[in-house]
Write an enzyme that holds these catalytic residues in place. Structure first.
Site, PDB file in Angstrom:
ATOM      1  N   GLN A 161      12.819 -14.672   5.867  1.00 37.16           N
ATOM      2  CA  GLN A 161      11.582 -15.353   5.497  1.00 37.16           C
ATOM      3  C   GLN A 161      11.480 -15.297   3.975  1.00 37.16           C
ATOM      4  OE1 GLN A 161       7.947 -13.332   6.529  1.00 37.16           O
ATOM      5  NE2 GLN A 161       6.711 -15.204   6.481  1.00 37.16           N
TER       6      GLN A 161
ATOM      7  N   ASN B 186       1.039   1.840   7.004  1.00 35.89           N
ATOM      8  CA  ASN B 186       0.829   1.039   5.802  1.00 35.89           C
ATOM      9  C   ASN B 186       0.704   1.878   4.542  1.00 35.89           C
ATOM     10  OD1 ASN B 186       0.567  -1.728   6.969  1.00 35.89           O
ATOM     11  ND2 ASN B 186      -1.090  -0.737   8.100  1.00 35.89           N
TER      12      ASN B 186
ATOM     13  N   ARG C 287       0.805  -1.222   0.000  1.00 38.37           N
ATOM     14  CA  ARG C 287       0.000   0.000   0.000  1.00 38.37           C
ATOM     15  C   ARG C 287       0.840   1.274   0.000  1.00 38.37           C
ATOM     16  NH1 ARG C 287      -4.273  -0.826   4.671  1.00 38.37           N
ATOM     17  NH2 ARG C 287      -2.810  -2.418   5.395  1.00 38.37           N
TER      18      ARG C 287
END
Length: 467
Positions: free
Chosen positions: A77, A232, A18
């Site tokens: 990750q 965000n 975003r």
């Protein structure tokens, strides 16, 4: 006091879609620092746990390079499969850890050390296996809702995409910050499944494991929703910057600094300002700037990575970068100090004067319309209006040395390399290309000629051509 060892995990693997940026979210600048810096520095400098682990994913190399501190352990990750999966990859470095793990997000820069320390103390004091940091929000849209049982105990957290209409009306939300006992954490993560709307492994699903094993689950509320605000979007980034900036301004004023219009002043948290300094409106103080006592800054001044002594005046529309100014100096208005400039005690740099990579001695004055570059200027020198140190020959920079008590007249060009001896006088309008001995008068201009009645003769010639 904390009762046993503890570690911190910071989740920073997400891209931040975003933000609509090619740069990973946690590296976006926020009040002069990268967003992730706030959480990392809080952990390293204030919380000081046994271990700090940062989970990276998108642009992992950039994040590692941005944080070279050896006290940080990075784990990657490689696939972003949810918060539960992210924490699970830390088992390789914390699997044998026996204490409490505090789990934070790299996009919540407003959280304070006091809140986190109180949370860890509460968690350990309650003997809980898991504690959630929660907050009540008037508008909970986008956040996981905290579902409680009849006795008020936490039963689960439901993400908005998976929540029923009634559950979405709940205003207590999960902040994404947890305290978990390490042995329980990694055992519980093995039971988490991805059967939800997002197809992800949710970290809050370890609550169900704790309840099945009859382990204690607690919640720790934070009063101010802004403290746990996640970033965000660009709009949220701007809000966070204003909130952080206000914290800095309030702290600076508490320490004895006056601001006429605080909301218009931008101060990065790495700056330091001493008491009895006044900062006028629309000033920008950046980087590792240090400003001494009793200074007057602005209005509309920008100072970056510079050291300013006591009682210095930085006047209207002045820019100072990576420079050093000693006590009682005056700079501006409309001045520009470029990197590696050093002004001595009581020196004056005035209107439309630019200084670059130069040392200006105590009491020296360059009050208007001059350029001083790659120069070493002594004490009590007068630099006349329109003086230029011609330091660049098109290929190399050269140095100008002006010794103490030299008088440089207006509209003078000093062609480097050049040394002007102590006490010398440079006549106005000179172009000086050779060294000047001490106490000499240097005149470097052509002899003036006055052609009598030249204007009258020109007019007669012009009339003749027109006829």
């Amino acid at each position: 006091m904390l009762m046993k060892k503890w570690a911190v995990i910071i989740m920073a693997a997400g891209k931040g879609k975003r933000m609509r940026s090619d740069l990973v979210k946690v590296l976006h600048p926020l009040l002069g620092k990268m967003m992730l810096s706030y959480t990392v520095e809080l952990c390293l400098e204030e919380l000081q746990p046994e271990k700090v682990v940062v989970i990276v994913g998108h642009q992992a190399r950039k994040i590692r390079d941005a944080f070279p501190d050896r006290r940080i352990t990075f784990v990657e990750q490689q696939e972003q499969l949810g918060t539960g999966h992210a924490v699970a990859v830390t088992e390789s470095v914390l699997g044998t850890f026996a204490g409490t793990i505090l789990i934070l997000s790299g996009d919540t820069p407003l959280i304070t050390a006091q809140t986190l320390l109180e949370m860890v103390q509460y968690h350990q004091g309650q003997g809980a296996a898991l504690t959630l940091l929660t907050v009540y929000r008037e508008d909970p849209i986008g956040y996981g809702r905290v579902i409680r049982g009849a006795a008020g105990t936490v039963h689960r957290v439901v993400e908005e995409q998976d929540a029923s209409k009634r559950e979405r009306e709940i205003t207590e939300v999960n902040t994404g910050i947890y305290c978990v006992e390490a042995p329980f954490l990694y055992q519980a993560l093995g039971t988490v499944r991805s059967d939800n709307a997002q197809g992800e492994y949710y970290l809050p699903d370890i609550i169900a494991s704790a309840r099945r094993k009859k382990k204690k689950v607690k919640s720790f509320p934070v009063a101010d929703p802004l403290e746990v605000m996640g970033i965000n979007t660009r709009a949220e980034l701007a809000v966070a910057e204003q909130l952080l900036a206000d914290r800095v301004r309030q702290q600076v004023m508490t320490e004895g600094v006056t601001m006429q219009d605080p909301a218009s002043v931008y101060i990065e948290p790495s700056c330091r300002i001493e008491k009895d300094t006044i900062i006028y409106p629309n000033c920008y103080l950046r980087g590792k700037t240090v400003i001494g006592e009793g200074c007057r800054i602005g209005p509309q001044a920008e100072i970056s990575d510079s050291r300013i002594g006591d009682r210095v005046q930085v006047k209207f529309c002045t820019m100072i970068t990576d420079s050093w100014i000693d006590d009682d100096a005056v700079v501006g208005p409309f001045s520009h100090l470029r990197p590696d400039s050093h002004l001595g005690k009581g020196a004056k740099i005035g209107n439309f004067v630019e200084v670059k990579k130069s040392r200006i001695g105590p009491g020296t004055k360059a009050n208007h319309l001059s350029y001083i570059g790659d120069a070493e200027i002594g004490a009590e020198v007068n630099i006349g209006a329109g003086t230029i140190t011609c330091n660049y020959d098109g290929q190399h920079k050269h140095r100008t040395v002006i010794e103490d008590k030299v008088f440089v007249g207006s509209n003078t060009a000093l062609v480097a390399p050049l040394t002007i001896g102590a006490g010398a006088v440079i006549a106005a309008g000179s172009t000086v290309t050779k060294d000047v001995p001490p106490y000499a008068l240097a005149v470097g201009r052509t002899r003036q000629k006055s052609l009598k009645k030249w204007v009258v003769k020109r007019e007669k010639r012009n009339k003749g051509r027109q006829g």
